[in-house]
Scaffold this motif. Structure first.
Motif, short mmCIF file in Angstrom:
data_model
loop_
_atom_site.label_atom_id
_atom_site.label_comp_id
_atom_site.label_asym_id
_atom_site.label_seq_id
_atom_site.Cartn_x
_atom_site.Cartn_y
_atom_site.Cartn_z
N PHE A 104 16.62 -45.36 -33.84
CA PHE A 104 16.08 -44.77 -32.55
C PHE A 104 16.94 -44.86 -31.30
CE2 PHE A 104 13.67 -45.48 -28.79
CZ PHE A 104 12.93 -44.13 -28.59
N SER A 105 17.57 -46.39 -31.43
CA SER A 105 18.58 -46.58 -30.25
C SER A 105 19.87 -45.77 -30.31
CB SER A 105 18.82 -48.16 -30.26
OG SER A 105 17.72 -48.75 -30.14
N GLN A 106 20.16 -45.60 -31.48
CA GLN A 106 21.56 -44.73 -31.90
C GLN A 106 21.21 -43.40 -31.69
OE1 GLN A 106 22.66 -44.01 -35.90
NE2 GLN A 106 24.60 -44.74 -35.66
N THR A 107 20.07 -42.72 -31.95
CA THR A 107 19.89 -41.48 -31.57
C THR A 107 19.67 -41.05 -30.11
OG1 THR A 107 18.60 -41.18 -33.73
CG2 THR A 107 18.06 -39.33 -32.12
N VAL A 108 18.83 -41.96 -29.47
CA VAL A 108 18.81 -42.00 -27.94
C VAL A 108 20.06 -41.79 -27.42
CG1 VAL A 108 17.62 -42.85 -25.84
CG2 VAL A 108 16.49 -42.63 -28.02
N VAL A 109 20.88 -42.96 -27.33
CA VAL A 109 21.99 -43.02 -26.94
C VAL A 109 22.98 -41.81 -27.13
CG1 VAL A 109 24.41 -44.73 -26.70
CG2 VAL A 109 21.83 -45.74 -26.89
N GLY A 110 22.95 -41.53 -28.27
CA GLY A 110 23.86 -40.43 -28.73
C GLY A 110 23.51 -39.10 -28.23
N VAL A 111 22.13 -38.82 -28.30
CA VAL A 111 21.82 -37.48 -27.67
C VAL A 111 21.90 -37.59 -26.14
CG1 VAL A 111 19.63 -36.11 -26.99
CG2 VAL A 111 20.01 -37.08 -29.33
N GLY B 39 24.21 -39.21 -24.47
CA GLY B 39 25.59 -39.29 -24.22
C GLY B 39 26.10 -37.74 -24.16
N ASN B 40 25.93 -37.13 -25.63
CA ASN B 40 26.29 -35.70 -25.63
C ASN B 40 25.82 -34.78 -24.58
OD1 ASN B 40 27.95 -35.67 -28.38
ND2 ASN B 40 26.20 -37.02 -29.00
N LEU C 16 39.39 -40.57 -30.77
CA LEU C 16 38.43 -39.91 -31.39
C LEU C 16 38.41 -39.59 -33.28
CD1 LEU C 16 37.14 -37.35 -28.61
CD2 LEU C 16 35.93 -39.14 -29.56
N VAL C 17 39.66 -39.21 -33.26
CA VAL C 17 39.92 -38.57 -34.50
C VAL C 17 40.02 -39.86 -35.59
CG1 VAL C 17 41.79 -37.72 -36.02
CG2 VAL C 17 41.25 -36.63 -33.61
N THR C 18 40.59 -41.06 -35.11
CA THR C 18 40.66 -42.25 -35.95
C THR C 18 39.15 -42.76 -36.18
OG1 THR C 18 42.51 -42.93 -34.69
CG2 THR C 18 41.32 -44.67 -35.99
N CYS C 19 38.34 -42.60 -35.17
CA CYS C 19 36.61 -43.21 -35.60
C CYS C 19 36.30 -42.08 -36.37
CB CYS C 19 36.21 -43.11 -34.20
SG CYS C 19 36.51 -44.35 -32.79
N SER D 194 27.02 -40.53 -32.26
CA SER D 194 26.74 -41.34 -31.28
C SER D 194 27.68 -42.02 -30.16
CB SER D 194 25.60 -42.42 -31.63
OG SER D 194 26.23 -42.98 -32.66
N LEU D 195 28.74 -42.43 -30.74
CA LEU D 195 30.04 -43.03 -30.27
C LEU D 195 31.05 -42.05 -29.49
CD1 LEU D 195 30.73 -45.98 -32.84
CD2 LEU D 195 29.31 -46.18 -30.62
N SER D 196 31.20 -41.04 -30.00
CA SER D 196 32.32 -39.95 -29.37
C SER D 196 32.02 -39.99 -28.16
CB SER D 196 32.19 -38.92 -30.29
OG SER D 196 31.16 -38.18 -30.48
N PRO D 197 30.59 -39.68 -27.54
CA PRO D 197 30.36 -39.39 -26.22
C PRO D 197 30.80 -40.52 -25.40
CG PRO D 197 28.51 -39.36 -27.17
CD PRO D 197 29.40 -39.47 -28.33
N LEU D 198 30.43 -41.73 -25.80
CA LEU D 198 30.68 -42.91 -25.03
C LEU D 198 32.12 -43.01 -24.73
CD1 LEU D 198 28.41 -45.44 -26.70
CD2 LEU D 198 27.94 -43.83 -24.78
N VAL D 199 33.03 -42.63 -25.80
CA VAL D 199 34.63 -42.74 -25.79
C VAL D 199 34.93 -41.79 -24.66
CG1 VAL D 199 36.65 -42.30 -26.97
CG2 VAL D 199 34.79 -43.46 -28.02
N LEU D 200 34.26 -40.50 -24.71
CA LEU D 200 34.59 -39.32 -23.64
C LEU D 200 34.47 -39.87 -22.25
CD1 LEU D 200 33.74 -36.39 -25.69
CD2 LEU D 200 35.96 -37.17 -25.32
#
Length: 320
Positions: free
Chosen positions: A13-20, A22-23, A240-243, A281-287
């Motif tokens: 749930f946390s991963q989904t909320v943060v990812g959505v 962030g994106n 991003l590509v490495t992740c 979920s992590l890529s938007p945080l990187v951006l």
């Protein structure tokens, strides 16, 4: 409900909320730049906008069902719902691979020196972005349409006749040679794309290293802001590509183990599901963390304080 299931449900749930969130934030930022601040637009913004859409689709079709199952809900999808969810998820996964590969190759072409072969393609590269999106959508929509026929709600997880089995959906019967061949073909295509984006990333590292050697005699304060901005953008794409590559191989190895070796195992299935949503979920945080155009709280505070403090001589703050 077992405590481990509760922890797993909260994690999904946390991963989904943060990812959505962030994106969605990055998508709105890019739309705002396209419409209101076109002077700040970068060639890669359109590709990143498409990536945020694919990421959101993955999170919604993976994170929400996994959260519901981990929290103890049963029979969350019927056969029709399972077909729709699996189809959209696989299409989104394919779009994510294609878009990330496109991003790395596009950036590699953009920074290629004028003496390389890529310099001939560089002026036309931005015009190929939108046509590439149409090709990506068409191929993935067609390739994974077979899931509409083979997917069904999981009624007995002890049955081993399917290649893909989860608590709520199963697909790809092992007895169907055509479906098995389709799975192998799509996997082979994914590997080619991952290898291509890895090659493009390695090429960018080489170009950056050569550039660093050429300008190492120049003091860092004398470097142009444009060069620094381009280097930061390239480093962001490399990150991003490495992740993506790391999470892709981990997910692929577990998927092979789960499908062909042991069938259904609860722990492996949950781990694979969690890994498959890590990149979206992590890529938007990187951006967000590396894009200076994204509003920063401290910048907003300074902008509010500047008018009040401008009346006092010597106490004027300049916001970059």
């Amino acid at each position: 409900m077992f405590s481990s299931d509760l922890i797993l449900g909260i994690s999904f749930f946390s991963q989904t909320v943060v990812g959505v969130l962030g994106n969605s934030a990055m998508f709105l930022l890019y739309v705002h730049i396209f419409m209101a601040q076109p002077q700040q637009k970068k060639p890669t913004d359109l590709i990143l906008t498409h990536l945020t859409i694919a990421n959101t689709m993955t999170l919604l079709t993976r994170g929400i069902p996994e959260t519901m199952v981990a929290l103890g809900m049963k029979n969350i999808l019927d056969d029709a719902g399972c077909k729709v969810v699996l189809y959209i998820r696989r299409v989104a996964r394919g779009l994510s691979i294609c878009t990330t590969c496109h991003l790395s190759v596009f950036q590699a072409i953009t920074i290629s020196p004028s003496t390389s072969w890529w310099s001939q393609v560089k002026p036309r590269a931005p015009h190929y972005i939108l046509p590439s999106f149409f090709i990506f959508w068409f191929l993935n929509l067609v390739i994974y349409i077979i899931l509409i026929k083979s997917a069904q709600a999981t009624k007995n997880i002890t049955m081993m006749e399917h290649m893909y089995i989860s608590k709520y959906c199963s697909a790809m019967p092992k007895s169907n040679e055509f479906m098995a061949l389709t799975l192998i073909t799509t996997t082979f295509g994914d590997v080619i794309l991952v290898c291509l984006m890895s090659w493009a990333s390695g090429y960018m590292v080489i170009v950056l290293h050569r550039h660093h050697r050429q300008v190492q005699h120049i003091h860092s304060t004398s470097r142009s802001p444009k060069s620094s901005t381009e280097t930061r953008a390239i480093n962001t794409i490399l990150l991003l590509v490495t992740c993506f590559v790391c999470f892709y191989w981990l997910d692929s190895f577990m998927n092979i183990y789960l499908s062909f070796v042991k069938g259904y195992e609860r722990e492996v299935q949950s781990t694979m599901a969690f890994l498959s949503t890590c990149f979206p979920s992590l890529s938007p945080l990187v951006l967000i963390s590396r894009d200076p155009r994204f509003p920063r709280p401290h910048s907003l505070i300074k902008k509010v304080k500047c008018p009040a403090s401008s009346d006092v001589p010597g106490d004027i703050h300049i916001v970059a």
